[in-house]
Design a protein around this motif. Structure first.
Motif, PDB file in Angstrom:
ATOM      1  N   THR A 141       0.808  -1.214   0.000  1.00  0.00           N
ATOM      2  CA  THR A 141       0.000   0.000   0.000  1.00  0.00           C
ATOM      3  C   THR A 141       0.841   1.263   0.000  1.00  0.00           C
TER       4      THR A 141
ATOM      5  N   ALA B 280       8.301  -8.770  -2.635  1.00  0.00           N
ATOM      6  CA  ALA B 280       7.262  -8.085  -1.857  1.00  0.00           C
ATOM      7  C   ALA B 280       7.856  -6.786  -1.336  1.00  0.00           C
TER       8      ALA B 280
ATOM      9  N   TYR C  42      -5.244  -2.068   4.794  1.00  0.00           N
ATOM     10  CA  TYR C  42      -4.260  -1.819   3.750  1.00  0.00           C
ATOM     11  C   TYR C  42      -3.146  -2.866   3.689  1.00  0.00           C
TER      12      TYR C  42
ATOM     13  N   CYS D 228      -1.457  -6.278   2.286  1.00  0.00           N
ATOM     14  CA  CYS D 228      -1.393  -6.729   0.906  1.00  0.00           C
ATOM     15  C   CYS D 228      -0.925  -8.183   0.916  1.00  0.00           C
ATOM     16  N   ILE D 229      -1.765  -9.107   0.552  1.00  0.00           N
ATOM     17  CA  ILE D 229      -1.425 -10.527   0.605  1.00  0.00           C
ATOM     18  C   ILE D 229      -1.170 -11.007  -0.817  1.00  0.00           C
ATOM     19  N   GLY D 230       0.078 -11.396  -1.086  1.00  0.00           N
ATOM     20  CA  GLY D 230       0.475 -11.769  -2.453  1.00  0.00           C
ATOM     21  C   GLY D 230      -0.306 -12.967  -2.979  1.00  0.00           C
TER      22      GLY D 230
ATOM     23  N   THR E 104      -1.115  -2.876   6.954  1.00  0.00           N
ATOM     24  CA  THR E 104      -0.090  -2.409   5.996  1.00  0.00           C
ATOM     25  C   THR E 104       1.038  -3.404   5.696  1.00  0.00           C
TER      26      THR E 104
ATOM     27  N   ALA F 188       2.996  -6.271   3.828  1.00  0.00           N
ATOM     28  CA  ALA F 188       2.950  -6.861   2.486  1.00  0.00           C
ATOM     29  C   ALA F 188       3.543  -8.262   2.570  1.00  0.00           C
ATOM     30  N   ILE F 189       2.832  -9.239   2.068  1.00  0.00           N
ATOM     31  CA  ILE F 189       3.266 -10.627   2.143  1.00  0.00           C
ATOM     32  C   ILE F 189       3.525 -11.131   0.733  1.00  0.00           C
ATOM     33  N   ALA F 190       4.669 -11.764   0.535  1.00  0.00           N
ATOM     34  CA  ALA F 190       5.037 -12.212  -0.819  1.00  0.00           C
ATOM     35  C   ALA F 190       4.132 -13.348  -1.281  1.00  0.00           C
TER      36      ALA F 190
ATOM     37  N   PRO G  29       6.188  -2.238   9.022  1.00  0.00           N
ATOM     38  CA  PRO G  29       7.450  -1.503   9.126  1.00  0.00           C
ATOM     39  C   PRO G  29       7.424  -0.552  10.318  1.00  0.00           C
ATOM     40  N   ALA G  30       8.558  -0.485  11.053  1.00  0.00           N
ATOM     41  CA  ALA G  30       8.587   0.330  12.277  1.00  0.00           C
ATOM     42  C   ALA G  30       8.578   1.814  11.942  1.00  0.00           C
TER      43      ALA G  30
END
Lengths: 192, 127, 127
Positions: free
Chosen positions: B91, B105, C86, C88-90, C103, C105-107, C126-127
């Motif tokens: 996103t 990813a 938000y 995102c699942i690959g 938020t 994101a998974i490959a 992400p931090a």
């Protein structure tokens, strides 16, 4: 524009006839759009809380941009009047940028992809690169804000470097692309 | 990390203009904008998914979204570039004139292809 | 890495059965299957996007797909779990009785929540 509970008593946008506002955008409330402005698809310019907004001539507002304002707080535009959002002439507000009033963006500013200007003044001719946050500060004219910068104190704003020759390369490229797209929109709307 | 603002979806449909080819097995979410400047193209492959409010703006070349690739909500792809097979772009990430390899990813809110940033190349695919 | 294969989509419509609530601003692609067992639920939020041939099978709880989350083609979500805003699942990933944070994101092709696999928890945002 889709109605909001309060939008029935809002002023209507005033759009110069030489401006191009794509139908796939959302423009509501007291928004004053100057000559030759481009409002691209997927933008949302809503003067439904804070208003009015001014968008100066020759400025372009690219796809996915959001312009909105808090109910409270105003900036003084170059014409001496109060605005929730003032965007000057020949500015370039690029894809996904968020300009949230009270906000002032001066003439010939370039606001890069996905950058945010909120409760701030960005002086004329500044170049703001990508994914930057500018909040609660006043940036003097002609400054350069690098990608990813978070400028939320006046000290940080005062330390920003001037725009140097070469910095405008990226900005110029994005503007050129926009000119090409504008030509495309014109064709598409002539066909329609 | 500063998470950039998320897309506002103001429209139920998508806006597609210019030379844009979308596989009939691809999915385009509401509010997406796919536009190709004159002389440029966008091609969306089988099983690709384009998230809500994403913007693809092709200029100076082709933006290709390959088979099974996913673009999260509010992703921006600008200029030209290939998003490889099964890549997953988180996103609100920005991809500027660069390619993303297959199966990569990318986390939300990242920037790739910014000429002024170091390390602005997308990660390599997992080995 | 072995690329997952895309699902074969034989139906243009989606199959929705049981207690399933879909926001009218969400996108459900052809061939998706959303089924909730008796006593279980599926909830799909605004701007969410479910790719072609994805399968959501709720059992023993609720599967919630939050605002703007994207599931690529052929993703399987089984049992219960929340896919955060938000995220995102690959393509062709499998999520088994587990939550995915906002938020992330998974490959493509990854498996999460399998108790027999090490490191089977979804990445943190992400931090």
């Amino acid at each position: 524009a889709p109605p909001t509970p309060w939008s029935h008593d809002l002023a209507k946008p005033e759009v110069d006839e030489s401006a191009f506002v794509h139908s796939f955008s959302n423009l509501i409330g007291d928004v004053r759009v100057g000559a030759g402005v481009l409002v691209a698809p997927g933008t949302s310019i809503r003067a439904d809380e804070g208003s009015p907004f001014a968008i100066g001539s020759g400025t372009n507002i690219q796809d996915g941009v959001v312009v909105h304002g808090l109910e409270q707080g105003r900036v003084v535009g170059d014409d001496g009047n109060s605005y929730s959002v003032w965007i000057g002439r020949d500015a370039c507000i690029t894809h996904m940028a968020l300009i949230h009033g009270p906000a002032y963006v001066g003439d010939k500013c370039f606001i890069g992809f996905r950058s945010t200007v909120f409760n701030a003044r960005v002086g004329a001719g500044c170049i703001v690169m990508m994914h930057a946050l500018i909040q609660d500060v006043e940036i003097p004219p002609g400054k350069y804000v690098p990608s990813g910068a978070v400028i939320t104190t006046q000290q940080q704003a005062d330390r920003l470097p001037d725009v140097r020759p070469g910095d405008e390369k990226f900005a110029r490229h994005v503007v050129e692309v926009n000119e090409a797209l504008r030509a495309g929109y014109r064709c598409a709307s002539d066909e329609a | 990390m500063l998470l950039p603002s998320l897309p506002t979806v103001i429209r139920r449909d998508a806006c597609i203009c210019g030379d844009v080819t979308v596989s009939d097995r691809a999915t385009i979410s509401p509010g997406a904008v796919l536009q190709a400047a004159p002389g440029s193209r966008i091609v969306i492959g089988d099983g690709a998914c384009i998230g809500a409010g994403a913007v693809l703006s092709a200029c100076g070349g082709t933006i290709a979204i390959e088979t099974g690739a996913m673009l999260g909500a509010g992703v921006l792809v600008f200029g030209w570039g290939t998003i490889g097979k099964y890549a997953c772009i988180g996103t609100a990430a920005t991809i500027y004139q660069t390619d993303v390899a297959a199966t990569v990813a990318i986390a939300a809110g990242q920037i790739f292809g910014d000429p002024t940033l170091p390390n602005s190349n997308p990660a390599q695919p997992p080995a």
